[in-house]
Design a protein around this motif. Structure first.
Motif, PDB file in Angstrom:
ATOM      1  N   LYS A  20     -10.943  -4.855  -4.223  1.00  0.00           N
ATOM      2  CA  LYS A  20     -11.047  -6.316  -4.276  1.00  0.00           C
ATOM      3  C   LYS A  20     -10.665  -6.812  -5.669  1.00  0.00           C
ATOM      4  CE  LYS A  20     -13.981 -10.173  -3.156  1.00  0.00           C
ATOM      5  NZ  LYS A  20     -14.098 -10.758  -1.884  1.00  0.00           N
ATOM      6  N   TYR A  23      -6.939  -6.704  -5.980  1.00  0.00           N
ATOM      7  CA  TYR A  23      -6.345  -7.826  -5.250  1.00  0.00           C
ATOM      8  C   TYR A  23      -6.495  -9.118  -6.063  1.00  0.00           C
ATOM      9  CZ  TYR A  23      -4.783 -10.675  -1.368  1.00  0.00           C
ATOM     10  OH  TYR A  23      -4.057 -11.539  -0.585  1.00  0.00           O
ATOM     11  N   ASN A  24      -7.668  -9.311  -6.641  1.00  0.00           N
ATOM     12  CA  ASN A  24      -7.910 -10.512  -7.446  1.00  0.00           C
ATOM     13  C   ASN A  24      -7.045 -10.562  -8.697  1.00  0.00           C
ATOM     14  OD1 ASN A  24      -9.783 -11.464  -5.604  1.00  0.00           O
ATOM     15  ND2 ASN A  24     -11.547 -10.663  -6.731  1.00  0.00           N
ATOM     16  N   ARG A  25      -6.579  -9.397  -9.162  1.00  0.00           N
ATOM     17  CA  ARG A  25      -5.683  -9.338 -10.326  1.00  0.00           C
ATOM     18  C   ARG A  25      -4.215  -9.483  -9.923  1.00  0.00           C
ATOM     19  NH1 ARG A  25      -7.285  -4.114 -13.556  1.00  0.00           N
ATOM     20  NH2 ARG A  25      -8.470  -3.566 -11.728  1.00  0.00           N
TER      21      ARG A  25
END
Length: 171
Positions: A20, A23-25
């Protein structure tokens, strides 16, 4: 010189990576090695691997398996997963990584590679300009060339964990 084999990050296993956060990066593609990264060498995808890939797809990741093995081996592993793959990738050559990214429609800044061997997986990912995550091998090595490489990897990992400013083997 030894730094060329250092991963960007490391984890106890492919199953303990914080996907996660990746993905957020901004990462959208994951290239995975198969043997000793997701399953023991030569094994088919087990329930744990199936669940991981399903969860990653649901999170929004595109997945491609990058293996030096034959197409038969990679197809067998991928039978129930239905992901992209590159067989006989020639790691550490960057060609297999580039082919994987092309298949996924991703670029080096949006793709991460996860594997269990420094001299093939991680070195190749670095050569291709990818973020690399080194994971501890799942199974016991039986092939003599891999056993010998593991001894050399221990030396690199010693320096990575003790003298690298990026830090320690992370979970």
């Amino acid at each position: 010189m030894i730094h060329i084999f250092y991963p960007d990050e490391s984890a106890d296993s492919a199953y303990s990576v914080n996907y996660k956060a990746l993905y957020n990066r901004g990462y959208r593609g994951i290239l995975f090695d198969i043997d000793n990264t997701l399953v023991e060498h030569g094994k088919d995808a087990d329930e744990r691997a199936k669940k991981l890939i399903r969860n990653l797809n649901e999170l929004g990741f595109k997945i491609c398996f990058i293996s030096n093995n034959s197409e038969e081996r990679v197809k067998r592993f991928n039978k129930d997963l239905h992901q992209s793959y590159v067989y006989k990738a020639g790691k550490p050559s960057k060609a297999g990584y580039i082919k994987g990214m092309k298949t996924l429609g991703t670029t080096p800044p949006t793709t991460v590679f996860i594997g269990d061997q420094l001299f093939t997986d991680i070195y190749g990912a670095r050569r291709a300009g990818l973020k690399s995550i080194f994971v501890k091998p799942i199974g016991k090595d039986t092939e003599i060339q891999i056993i010998l490489k593991r001894y050399l990897e221990k030396i690199v990992l010693f320096f990575y964990t003790h003298f690298n400013t990026k830090g320690k083997i992370r979970k």
